[in-house]
Design an enzyme around this catalytic site. Structure first.
Site, short mmCIF file in Angstrom:
data_model
loop_
_atom_site.label_atom_id
_atom_site.label_comp_id
_atom_site.label_asym_id
_atom_site.label_seq_id
_atom_site.Cartn_x
_atom_site.Cartn_y
_atom_site.Cartn_z
N ASP A 1 92.86 55.98 -0.62
CA ASP A 1 92.62 56.35 0.77
C ASP A 1 93.80 55.89 1.61
OD1 ASP A 1 91.76 56.43 3.50
OD2 ASP A 1 89.68 56.33 2.85
N SER B 1 84.98 56.29 8.24
CA SER B 1 86.19 55.74 8.86
C SER B 1 85.83 54.72 9.95
CB SER B 1 87.03 56.91 9.40
OG SER B 1 88.35 56.54 9.62
N HIS C 1 91.11 60.59 2.36
CA HIS C 1 90.34 59.76 3.28
C HIS C 1 88.86 60.12 3.24
CE1 HIS C 1 89.46 57.21 6.56
NE2 HIS C 1 89.39 58.14 7.50
#
Length: 515
Positions: free
Chosen positions: A455, A234, A483
Protein backbone atom coordinates in the site's frame (compact mmCIF):
# COMPACT_ATOMS: atom_id res chain seq x y z
CA UNK A 1 1.08 22.29 -1.01
CA UNK A 2 1.36 19.82 -3.84
CA UNK A 3 2.62 17.16 -1.43
CA UNK A 4 0.17 14.77 0.24
CA UNK A 5 0.98 16.10 3.72
CA UNK A 6 -0.49 14.09 6.59
CA UNK A 7 -3.64 12.36 5.43
CA UNK A 8 -4.13 12.87 1.69
CA UNK A 9 -4.89 9.20 1.34
CA UNK A 10 -8.39 9.02 -0.09
CA UNK A 11 -9.39 5.44 -0.78
CA UNK A 12 -9.36 4.78 -4.51
CA UNK A 13 -12.75 3.15 -4.10
CA UNK A 14 -13.95 6.72 -3.98
CA UNK A 15 -11.20 8.70 -5.70
CA UNK A 16 -10.95 6.68 -8.91
CA UNK A 17 -14.61 6.08 -9.63
CA UNK A 18 -16.85 8.27 -7.51
CA UNK A 19 -20.04 7.15 -9.13
CA UNK A 20 -23.30 6.76 -7.28
CA UNK A 21 -25.59 7.97 -4.50
CA UNK A 22 -29.23 7.36 -3.66
CA UNK A 23 -32.85 7.82 -2.14
CA UNK A 24 -36.06 5.59 -0.45
CA UNK A 25 -37.94 6.31 2.81
CA UNK A 26 -38.66 4.85 6.22
CA UNK A 27 -38.68 6.37 9.69
CA UNK A 28 -36.45 4.63 12.23
CA UNK A 29 -36.44 5.05 15.99
CA UNK A 30 -33.11 6.24 17.35
CA UNK A 31 -31.50 5.29 20.66
CA UNK A 32 -28.69 7.55 21.80
CA UNK A 33 -26.11 5.88 24.04
CA UNK A 34 -23.34 8.23 25.17
CA UNK A 35 -20.67 5.59 25.72
CA UNK A 36 -18.33 5.35 28.71
CA UNK A 37 -18.12 8.14 31.22
CA UNK A 38 -16.00 11.02 30.04
CA UNK A 39 -15.84 9.85 26.46
CA UNK A 40 -19.29 10.10 24.92
CA UNK A 41 -21.61 13.01 24.29
CA UNK A 42 -21.41 15.66 27.04
CA UNK A 43 -24.10 15.70 29.67
CA UNK A 44 -27.10 17.65 28.49
CA UNK A 45 -26.65 16.88 24.80
CA UNK A 46 -29.97 16.92 22.96
CA UNK A 47 -31.51 13.52 22.14
CA UNK A 48 -30.85 12.38 18.60
CA UNK A 49 -33.93 12.38 16.38
CA UNK A 50 -34.59 9.52 13.94
CA UNK A 51 -33.60 10.25 10.34
CA UNK A 52 -36.53 11.41 8.22
CA UNK A 53 -35.61 9.52 5.05
CA UNK A 54 -37.03 11.04 1.87
CA UNK A 55 -36.79 10.25 -1.84
CA UNK A 56 -34.16 12.45 -3.49
CA UNK A 57 -33.82 11.49 -7.17
CA UNK A 58 -32.12 14.78 -8.08
CA UNK A 59 -29.39 14.32 -5.47
CA UNK A 60 -28.88 10.72 -6.47
CA UNK A 61 -28.63 11.59 -10.15
CA UNK A 62 -26.08 14.30 -9.38
CA UNK A 63 -23.93 12.15 -7.12
CA UNK A 64 -24.10 9.08 -9.35
CA UNK A 65 -23.77 10.77 -12.71
CA UNK A 66 -27.05 9.07 -13.60
CA UNK A 67 -25.59 5.59 -12.99
CA UNK A 68 -27.27 4.52 -9.75
CA UNK A 69 -27.63 0.76 -9.42
CA UNK A 70 -31.25 -0.09 -10.36
CA UNK A 71 -31.24 -3.02 -7.93
CA UNK A 72 -31.33 -0.59 -5.00
CA UNK A 73 -33.72 2.03 -3.69
CA UNK A 74 -32.32 5.29 -2.38
CA UNK A 75 -33.21 7.94 0.14
CA UNK A 76 -31.62 11.00 1.68
CA UNK A 77 -31.71 12.45 5.16
CA UNK A 78 -29.73 14.41 7.68
CA UNK A 79 -28.78 14.41 11.34
CA UNK A 80 -28.49 17.56 13.42
CA UNK A 81 -25.38 17.60 15.62
CA UNK A 82 -23.85 20.23 17.91
CA UNK A 83 -21.20 22.32 16.24
CA UNK A 84 -19.14 21.80 19.37
CA UNK A 85 -19.79 18.65 21.36
CA UNK A 86 -18.07 20.28 24.36
CA UNK A 87 -20.80 22.96 24.36
CA UNK A 88 -23.86 21.24 22.86
CA UNK A 89 -26.18 24.15 23.60
CA UNK A 90 -24.73 26.25 20.80
CA UNK A 91 -25.32 26.04 17.06
CA UNK A 92 -25.73 22.88 15.02
CA UNK A 93 -24.44 21.33 11.81
CA UNK A 94 -26.59 19.24 9.49
CA UNK A 95 -24.82 16.00 8.51
CA UNK A 96 -25.95 14.77 5.09
CA UNK A 97 -26.78 11.08 4.63
CA UNK A 98 -27.62 8.79 1.75
CA UNK A 99 -29.12 5.33 2.24
CA UNK A 100 -29.04 2.54 -0.34
CA UNK A 101 -31.26 -0.49 0.25
CA UNK A 102 -31.08 -3.62 -1.88
CA UNK A 103 -34.39 -4.63 -3.43
CA UNK A 104 -33.41 -8.18 -2.42
CA UNK A 105 -32.80 -7.32 1.23
CA UNK A 106 -33.67 -10.06 3.71
CA UNK A 107 -32.90 -10.83 7.36
CA UNK A 108 -31.79 -7.23 7.82
CA UNK A 109 -29.04 -6.79 10.39
CA UNK A 110 -28.94 -3.00 10.44
CA UNK A 111 -27.00 -0.21 8.76
CA UNK A 112 -23.45 -0.37 7.44
CA UNK A 113 -21.96 3.12 7.76
CA UNK A 114 -19.11 3.82 5.35
CA UNK A 115 -16.34 6.40 5.03
CA UNK A 116 -13.90 6.68 2.07
CA UNK A 117 -11.07 8.64 3.66
CA UNK A 118 -9.46 12.00 3.03
CA UNK A 119 -10.19 13.80 5.21
CA UNK A 120 -12.38 15.51 2.65
CA UNK A 121 -13.98 12.66 0.68
CA UNK A 122 -17.77 12.37 0.56
CA UNK A 123 -19.22 9.23 2.10
CA UNK A 124 -22.55 9.73 0.33
CA UNK A 125 -20.83 9.01 -2.98
CA UNK A 126 -19.02 6.00 -1.54
CA UNK A 127 -22.30 4.40 -0.48
CA UNK A 128 -23.50 4.59 -4.07
CA UNK A 129 -20.24 3.24 -5.46
CA UNK A 130 -20.35 0.32 -3.04
CA UNK A 131 -23.75 -0.78 -4.39
CA UNK A 132 -21.77 -1.78 -7.49
CA UNK A 133 -18.86 -3.51 -5.76
CA UNK A 134 -19.82 -4.98 -2.39
CA UNK A 135 -20.79 -8.67 -2.27
CA UNK A 136 -24.53 -9.31 -2.38
CA UNK A 137 -24.17 -11.29 0.86
CA UNK A 138 -23.46 -7.94 2.53
CA UNK A 139 -25.77 -5.64 0.60
CA UNK A 140 -28.72 -8.01 1.13
CA UNK A 141 -28.31 -7.81 4.91
CA UNK A 142 -27.49 -4.13 5.51
CA UNK A 143 -28.68 -0.71 4.52
CA UNK A 144 -25.63 1.05 3.08
CA UNK A 145 -25.43 4.47 4.73
CA UNK A 146 -22.93 7.03 3.54
CA UNK A 147 -22.39 10.32 5.34
CA UNK A 148 -20.46 13.43 4.46
CA UNK A 149 -18.45 14.28 7.58
CA UNK A 150 -18.75 17.79 8.95
CA UNK A 151 -17.00 20.22 6.62
CA UNK A 152 -17.25 17.86 3.64
CA UNK A 153 -19.53 17.70 0.61
CA UNK A 154 -23.09 18.54 1.67
CA UNK A 155 -22.43 18.68 5.44
CA UNK A 156 -21.73 22.30 6.40
CA UNK A 157 -18.88 22.29 3.84
CA UNK A 158 -15.74 24.29 4.45
CA UNK A 159 -15.28 26.52 1.42
CA UNK A 160 -12.58 29.10 1.82
CA UNK A 161 -10.12 28.62 -1.07
CA UNK A 162 -11.18 30.25 -4.38
CA UNK A 163 -10.95 28.14 -7.53
CA UNK A 164 -8.41 30.53 -9.03
CA UNK A 165 -6.16 30.04 -6.02
CA UNK A 166 -6.54 26.26 -6.26
CA UNK A 167 -5.38 26.48 -9.87
CA UNK A 168 -2.23 28.23 -8.65
CA UNK A 169 -1.67 25.75 -5.84
CA UNK A 170 -2.11 22.64 -7.99
CA UNK A 171 0.27 24.04 -10.61
CA UNK A 172 3.11 24.61 -8.13
CA UNK A 173 6.32 22.70 -8.65
CA UNK A 174 6.05 19.57 -6.46
CA UNK A 175 9.56 19.88 -5.07
CA UNK A 176 10.53 23.56 -4.59
CA UNK A 177 14.31 23.59 -4.76
CA UNK A 178 15.14 27.29 -4.95
CA UNK A 179 14.43 29.80 -2.15
CA UNK A 180 12.02 31.60 -4.47
CA UNK A 181 10.00 28.45 -5.18
CA UNK A 182 9.89 27.53 -1.51
CA UNK A 183 8.85 31.04 -0.48
CA UNK A 184 6.07 31.03 -3.07
CA UNK A 185 4.66 27.83 -1.58
CA UNK A 186 4.85 29.32 1.91
CA UNK A 187 3.12 32.51 0.76
CA UNK A 188 0.24 30.60 -0.84
CA UNK A 189 -0.13 28.44 2.27
CA UNK A 190 -0.28 31.53 4.45
CA UNK A 191 -2.89 33.00 2.10
CA UNK A 192 -5.03 29.86 2.47
CA UNK A 193 -4.77 30.05 6.24
CA UNK A 194 -5.83 33.69 6.32
CA UNK A 195 -8.74 33.11 3.94
CA UNK A 196 -10.05 30.21 6.01
CA UNK A 197 -9.69 32.08 9.28
CA UNK A 198 -11.55 35.03 7.79
CA UNK A 199 -14.32 32.80 6.44
CA UNK A 200 -14.82 30.86 9.69
CA UNK A 201 -13.62 33.08 12.55
CA UNK A 202 -15.44 30.99 15.18
CA UNK A 203 -16.04 27.55 13.69
CA UNK A 204 -12.74 26.74 11.95
CA UNK A 205 -11.33 24.80 14.94
CA UNK A 206 -14.49 22.66 15.14
CA UNK A 207 -13.76 20.68 11.98
CA UNK A 208 -11.83 17.82 13.57
CA UNK A 209 -11.79 14.04 13.70
CA UNK A 210 -12.72 14.03 17.38
CA UNK A 211 -15.87 16.06 16.70
CA UNK A 212 -16.69 13.90 13.67
CA UNK A 213 -16.36 10.70 15.71
CA UNK A 214 -19.02 12.06 18.07
CA UNK A 215 -21.17 12.92 15.05
CA UNK A 216 -20.76 9.31 13.96
CA UNK A 217 -22.31 8.07 17.19
CA UNK A 218 -25.22 10.45 16.68
CA UNK A 219 -25.68 8.99 13.17
CA UNK A 220 -25.64 5.47 14.61
CA UNK A 221 -28.43 6.41 16.98
CA UNK A 222 -30.41 8.32 14.35
CA UNK A 223 -30.51 5.37 11.92
CA UNK A 224 -31.81 3.18 14.75
CA UNK A 225 -28.82 0.97 15.48
CA UNK A 226 -27.97 0.17 19.10
CA UNK A 227 -24.47 -0.84 17.96
CA UNK A 228 -22.37 0.57 15.12
CA UNK A 229 -21.35 -1.46 12.07
CA UNK A 230 -18.75 0.54 10.15
CA UNK A 231 -16.47 0.19 7.11
CA UNK A 232 -13.73 2.83 6.92
CA UNK A 233 -10.99 3.19 4.32
CA UNK A 234 -7.71 5.10 4.67
CA UNK A 235 -8.29 8.19 6.84
CA UNK A 236 -11.62 6.52 7.60
CA UNK A 237 -9.61 4.07 9.72
CA UNK A 238 -8.44 6.92 11.92
CA UNK A 239 -12.01 8.14 12.26
CA UNK A 240 -13.14 4.60 13.12
CA UNK A 241 -10.30 4.17 15.62
CA UNK A 242 -11.18 7.46 17.27
CA UNK A 243 -14.78 6.29 17.55
CA UNK A 244 -13.63 2.98 19.03
CA UNK A 245 -11.65 4.79 21.71
CA UNK A 246 -14.55 7.11 22.56
CA UNK A 247 -17.44 4.65 22.26
CA UNK A 248 -16.04 1.12 22.63
CA UNK A 249 -19.23 -0.38 24.01
CA UNK A 250 -21.30 1.02 21.13
CA UNK A 251 -19.53 -1.14 18.52
CA UNK A 252 -21.00 -4.13 16.76
CA UNK A 253 -18.31 -4.51 14.05
CA UNK A 254 -15.60 -2.21 12.65
CA UNK A 255 -13.56 -2.90 9.52
CA UNK A 256 -10.61 -0.52 9.13
CA UNK A 257 -8.94 -0.95 5.72
CA UNK A 258 -5.72 0.92 4.83
CA UNK A 259 -4.71 1.82 8.37
CA UNK A 260 -3.47 5.22 9.46
CA UNK A 261 -1.29 5.13 12.57
CA UNK A 262 -2.61 8.03 14.69
CA UNK A 263 0.47 7.99 16.88
CA UNK A 264 2.77 9.08 14.04
CA UNK A 265 3.47 12.79 13.93
CA UNK A 266 3.40 14.92 10.78
CA UNK A 267 7.04 14.23 9.94
CA UNK A 268 6.83 10.49 10.49
CA UNK A 269 3.62 10.04 8.50
CA UNK A 270 4.88 12.22 5.65
CA UNK A 271 8.11 10.25 5.31
CA UNK A 272 6.14 7.01 5.51
CA UNK A 273 4.08 8.10 2.52
CA UNK A 274 7.18 9.21 0.64
CA UNK A 275 8.66 5.75 1.11
CA UNK A 276 5.38 4.04 0.21
CA UNK A 277 4.84 5.92 -3.05
CA UNK A 278 8.50 5.60 -4.02
CA UNK A 279 8.21 1.84 -3.58
CA UNK A 280 5.04 1.82 -5.69
CA UNK A 281 6.89 3.83 -8.35
CA UNK A 282 9.69 1.26 -8.37
CA UNK A 283 7.18 -1.60 -8.58
CA UNK A 284 5.45 0.15 -11.48
CA UNK A 285 8.75 0.58 -13.29
CA UNK A 286 9.72 -3.06 -12.82
CA UNK A 287 6.34 -4.17 -14.12
CA UNK A 288 6.55 -1.80 -17.07
CA UNK A 289 9.93 -3.18 -18.14
CA UNK A 290 8.51 -6.71 -18.22
CA UNK A 291 5.75 -5.88 -20.71
CA UNK A 292 6.48 -5.02 -24.31
CA UNK A 293 3.18 -3.11 -24.44
CA UNK A 294 4.40 -0.56 -21.91
CA UNK A 295 5.21 2.56 -23.96
CA UNK A 296 7.96 3.77 -21.62
CA UNK A 297 9.36 0.34 -20.82
CA UNK A 298 12.91 1.21 -21.84
CA UNK A 299 13.37 3.51 -18.86
CA UNK A 300 10.11 4.07 -16.94
CA UNK A 301 11.59 6.03 -14.04
CA UNK A 302 13.83 8.07 -16.31
CA UNK A 303 10.87 8.93 -18.55
CA UNK A 304 8.81 10.26 -15.66
CA UNK A 305 11.68 12.25 -14.18
CA UNK A 306 12.57 13.64 -17.61
CA UNK A 307 8.97 14.75 -18.12
CA UNK A 308 8.94 16.57 -14.78
CA UNK A 309 12.20 18.37 -15.62
CA UNK A 310 10.94 19.39 -19.07
CA UNK A 311 7.67 20.74 -17.70
CA UNK A 312 9.38 22.67 -14.94
CA UNK A 313 11.48 24.40 -17.56
CA UNK A 314 8.66 24.84 -20.08
CA UNK A 315 5.04 24.10 -19.11
CA UNK A 316 2.65 23.17 -21.89
CA UNK A 317 -0.24 25.53 -22.71
CA UNK A 318 -3.73 24.09 -22.21
CA UNK A 319 -6.94 24.98 -24.09
CA UNK A 320 -8.60 26.22 -20.90
CA UNK A 321 -5.90 28.84 -20.32
CA UNK A 322 -3.95 26.91 -17.71
CA UNK A 323 -0.48 25.54 -18.19
CA UNK A 324 0.38 21.89 -17.74
CA UNK A 325 3.15 22.10 -15.17
CA UNK A 326 5.39 19.62 -13.41
CA UNK A 327 3.02 19.95 -10.45
CA UNK A 328 0.05 18.68 -12.44
CA UNK A 329 2.12 15.93 -14.05
CA UNK A 330 3.40 14.79 -10.66
CA UNK A 331 -0.15 14.64 -9.31
CA UNK A 332 -1.30 12.60 -12.31
CA UNK A 333 1.50 10.09 -11.74
CA UNK A 334 0.74 9.95 -8.03
CA UNK A 335 -2.96 9.35 -8.65
CA UNK A 336 -2.13 6.33 -10.82
CA UNK A 337 0.19 4.86 -8.19
CA UNK A 338 -2.76 4.32 -5.84
CA UNK A 339 -3.90 1.26 -7.80
CA UNK A 340 -2.07 -1.17 -10.05
CA UNK A 341 -4.94 -1.09 -12.54
CA UNK A 342 -4.04 2.54 -13.36
CA UNK A 343 -0.35 1.91 -14.10
CA UNK A 344 -0.87 1.36 -17.84
CA UNK A 345 -3.00 4.51 -18.06
CA UNK A 346 -0.26 6.51 -16.42
CA UNK A 347 2.48 5.04 -18.64
CA UNK A 348 0.53 6.00 -21.76
CA UNK A 349 -0.09 9.43 -20.29
CA UNK A 350 3.60 10.00 -19.67
CA UNK A 351 4.49 8.99 -23.23
CA UNK A 352 1.82 11.30 -24.62
CA UNK A 353 2.89 14.20 -22.41
CA UNK A 354 6.50 13.80 -23.55
CA UNK A 355 5.11 14.23 -27.08
CA UNK A 356 3.31 17.42 -26.06
CA UNK A 357 -0.13 15.85 -25.43
CA UNK A 358 -0.79 15.94 -21.66
CA UNK A 359 -4.54 15.27 -21.68
CA UNK A 360 -4.40 11.85 -20.00
CA UNK A 361 -2.18 12.94 -17.12
CA UNK A 362 -4.20 16.13 -16.78
CA UNK A 363 -7.38 14.09 -16.38
CA UNK A 364 -5.76 12.05 -13.61
CA UNK A 365 -4.52 15.20 -11.89
CA UNK A 366 -7.87 16.96 -12.09
CA UNK A 367 -9.64 13.89 -10.71
CA UNK A 368 -7.25 13.83 -7.77
CA UNK A 369 -7.65 17.55 -7.13
CA UNK A 370 -11.44 17.53 -7.45
CA UNK A 371 -11.53 19.88 -10.45
CA UNK A 372 -14.42 19.74 -12.91
CA UNK A 373 -14.22 20.53 -16.61
CA UNK A 374 -15.90 23.90 -16.01
CA UNK A 375 -13.00 24.97 -13.81
CA UNK A 376 -14.77 24.62 -10.47
CA UNK A 377 -13.44 22.49 -7.63
CA UNK A 378 -15.21 20.49 -4.97
CA UNK A 379 -14.24 21.26 -1.39
CA UNK A 380 -11.94 18.28 -0.80
CA UNK A 381 -8.85 20.50 -0.59
CA UNK A 382 -10.50 22.98 1.80
CA UNK A 383 -11.68 20.17 4.08
CA UNK A 384 -8.44 18.21 3.82
CA UNK A 385 -6.29 21.12 4.93
CA UNK A 386 -8.72 22.25 7.62
CA UNK A 387 -9.36 18.86 9.24
CA UNK A 388 -5.89 17.43 8.67
CA UNK A 389 -4.13 20.45 10.14
CA UNK A 390 -6.60 20.91 13.01
CA UNK A 391 -5.90 17.28 13.94
CA UNK A 392 -2.13 17.75 14.16
CA UNK A 393 0.00 20.00 16.34
CA UNK A 394 3.45 18.74 15.32
CA UNK A 395 6.05 21.44 15.86
CA UNK A 396 8.16 21.61 12.70
CA UNK A 397 9.73 24.79 11.37
CA UNK A 398 10.12 25.94 7.79
CA UNK A 399 13.89 25.60 8.10
CA UNK A 400 13.46 22.01 9.27
CA UNK A 401 11.21 21.31 6.29
CA UNK A 402 13.97 22.53 3.97
CA UNK A 403 16.29 20.06 5.65
CA UNK A 404 13.83 17.20 5.29
CA UNK A 405 13.45 18.06 1.62
CA UNK A 406 17.14 17.50 0.99
CA UNK A 407 17.28 14.30 3.05
CA UNK A 408 14.15 12.73 1.61
CA UNK A 409 14.93 13.78 -1.96
CA UNK A 410 18.09 11.69 -1.72
CA UNK A 411 16.18 8.69 -0.35
CA UNK A 412 13.02 8.98 -2.44
CA UNK A 413 13.86 10.79 -5.71
CA UNK A 414 10.30 11.08 -7.05
CA UNK A 415 8.31 11.75 -3.89
CA UNK A 416 10.67 12.82 -1.10
CA UNK A 417 10.96 16.54 -1.79
CA UNK A 418 7.23 16.88 -2.43
CA UNK A 419 6.15 15.05 0.72
CA UNK A 420 8.52 17.18 2.77
CA UNK A 421 7.26 20.46 1.31
CA UNK A 422 3.70 19.23 1.79
CA UNK A 423 4.19 19.84 5.51
CA UNK A 424 4.24 23.60 4.92
CA UNK A 425 0.45 23.95 4.89
CA UNK A 426 0.05 22.60 8.44
CA UNK A 427 3.16 24.38 9.71
CA UNK A 428 1.62 27.79 8.94
CA UNK A 429 -1.97 26.77 9.80
CA UNK A 430 -4.17 28.55 12.34
CA UNK A 431 -3.06 28.10 15.97
CA UNK A 432 -6.14 26.42 17.49
CA UNK A 433 -5.65 22.67 17.12
CA UNK A 434 -7.41 19.58 18.49
CA UNK A 435 -4.96 16.71 17.98
CA UNK A 436 -6.36 13.24 17.45
CA UNK A 437 -6.22 11.26 20.68
CA UNK A 438 -6.66 7.58 19.88
CA UNK A 439 -6.00 4.95 22.51
CA UNK A 440 -7.23 1.55 23.57
CA UNK A 441 -10.80 0.58 22.72
CA UNK A 442 -11.35 -0.96 26.13
CA UNK A 443 -14.51 -3.04 26.17
CA UNK A 444 -14.84 -3.18 22.38
CA UNK A 445 -15.35 -6.44 20.46
CA UNK A 446 -12.71 -7.59 17.94
CA UNK A 447 -11.99 -4.92 15.31
CA UNK A 448 -10.65 -6.08 11.93
CA UNK A 449 -7.71 -4.02 10.64
CA UNK A 450 -6.90 -4.76 6.98
CA UNK A 451 -3.49 -4.01 5.47
CA UNK A 452 -2.00 -4.35 1.99
CA UNK A 453 1.67 -5.30 1.80
CA UNK A 454 2.42 -2.76 -0.97
CA UNK A 455 0.00 0.00 0.00
CA UNK A 456 1.67 3.27 -1.08
CA UNK A 457 -0.50 5.71 0.87
CA UNK A 458 -0.96 3.92 4.21
CA UNK A 459 2.16 1.79 4.68
CA UNK A 460 1.57 -1.79 5.76
CA UNK A 461 3.42 -1.37 9.07
CA UNK A 462 0.58 0.90 10.20
CA UNK A 463 -1.75 -2.13 10.26
CA UNK A 464 -0.22 -3.91 13.23
CA UNK A 465 0.46 -0.59 14.98
CA UNK A 466 -3.22 0.40 14.85
CA UNK A 467 -4.37 -3.07 15.90
CA UNK A 468 -2.06 -2.98 18.93
CA UNK A 469 -3.13 0.54 19.82
CA UNK A 470 -6.80 -0.45 19.89
CA UNK A 471 -6.06 -3.56 21.91
CA UNK A 472 -8.83 -5.56 20.25
CA UNK A 473 -7.52 -5.25 16.70
CA UNK A 474 -7.23 -8.35 14.50
CA UNK A 475 -4.82 -8.01 11.55
CA UNK A 476 -5.93 -9.22 8.11
CA UNK A 477 -3.23 -8.98 5.41
CA UNK A 478 -3.45 -8.87 1.62
CA UNK A 479 -0.22 -9.59 -0.26
CA UNK A 480 -1.24 -7.21 -3.00
CA UNK A 481 -0.46 -3.86 -4.58
CA UNK A 482 -2.36 -0.62 -4.13
CA UNK A 483 -4.32 1.36 -1.59
CA UNK A 484 -6.87 -0.70 0.42
CA UNK A 485 -7.90 -4.32 -0.11
CA UNK A 486 -11.63 -4.92 0.43
CA UNK A 487 -13.46 -6.23 -1.58
CA UNK A 488 -10.79 -6.84 -4.25
CA UNK A 489 -10.05 -10.55 -3.81
CA UNK A 490 -12.14 -13.54 -2.76
CA UNK A 491 -10.01 -14.29 0.30
CA UNK A 492 -10.34 -10.77 1.68
CA UNK A 493 -14.04 -10.66 0.79
CA UNK A 494 -14.79 -13.92 2.58
CA UNK A 495 -12.93 -12.90 5.73
CA UNK A 496 -14.52 -9.46 5.97
CA UNK A 497 -18.01 -10.67 5.02
CA UNK A 498 -17.97 -13.37 7.70
CA UNK A 499 -17.07 -10.74 10.24
CA UNK A 500 -19.62 -8.14 9.13
CA UNK A 501 -22.50 -10.61 8.87
CA UNK A 502 -21.81 -13.25 11.49
CA UNK A 503 -19.32 -11.42 13.76
CA UNK A 504 -16.68 -14.06 13.11
CA UNK A 505 -13.34 -12.25 12.88
CA UNK A 506 -10.55 -13.89 10.89
CA UNK A 507 -7.90 -15.81 12.75
CA UNK A 508 -5.15 -13.53 13.98
CA UNK A 509 -2.62 -12.60 11.28
CA UNK A 510 -4.57 -14.21 8.44
CA UNK A 511 -2.79 -13.56 5.14
CA UNK A 512 -4.48 -13.56 1.74
CA UNK A 513 -2.53 -14.13 -1.51
CA UNK A 514 -2.35 -11.59 -4.32
CA UNK A 515 -4.95 -13.28 -6.53
Amino acid sequence: MTGLSRHKVVAVLAAAALVLAGCGSRAITGDFSPGPAGSGAPAGAAPVQPVNWQPCPGVIAQLSGGQANPNFTYSCGSVSVPQDWSHPGGGTFQISLVRAKSKNQHNRIGSLLVNPGGPGAAGTQLALYLTQSLPTDVTSRFDLVGFDPRGVGRSAPVKCIPDTLKDKITALTPDPTTPEEFDQQVALSRQVTQLCQNAYPKNLPLYTTDQTARDLDAIRAAVGDKKLTYLGFSYGTELGATYAHLFPTNIRALVLDGAVDPKLDLVQSSEGQAAGFERAFTNFANDCRQHSSCPIGGDPQGSVMSLLRQLKARPLPLPDGRKFTDGLAFTGVLQALYQRSAWSIMAAGVQQALAGQPEQLLLLADQYNGRSQDGTYDNQTDAFITIGCNDDDTKVTLNQIRGYQAQWRARYPLTGGSLASGMISCTVWQPTRDPVDVGAATGAPPIVVVGTINDPATPYKNTASLARLLGTGVVLTWQGEGHTAYPITQCIRDAVDDYLIDLRPPAANTTCPTG
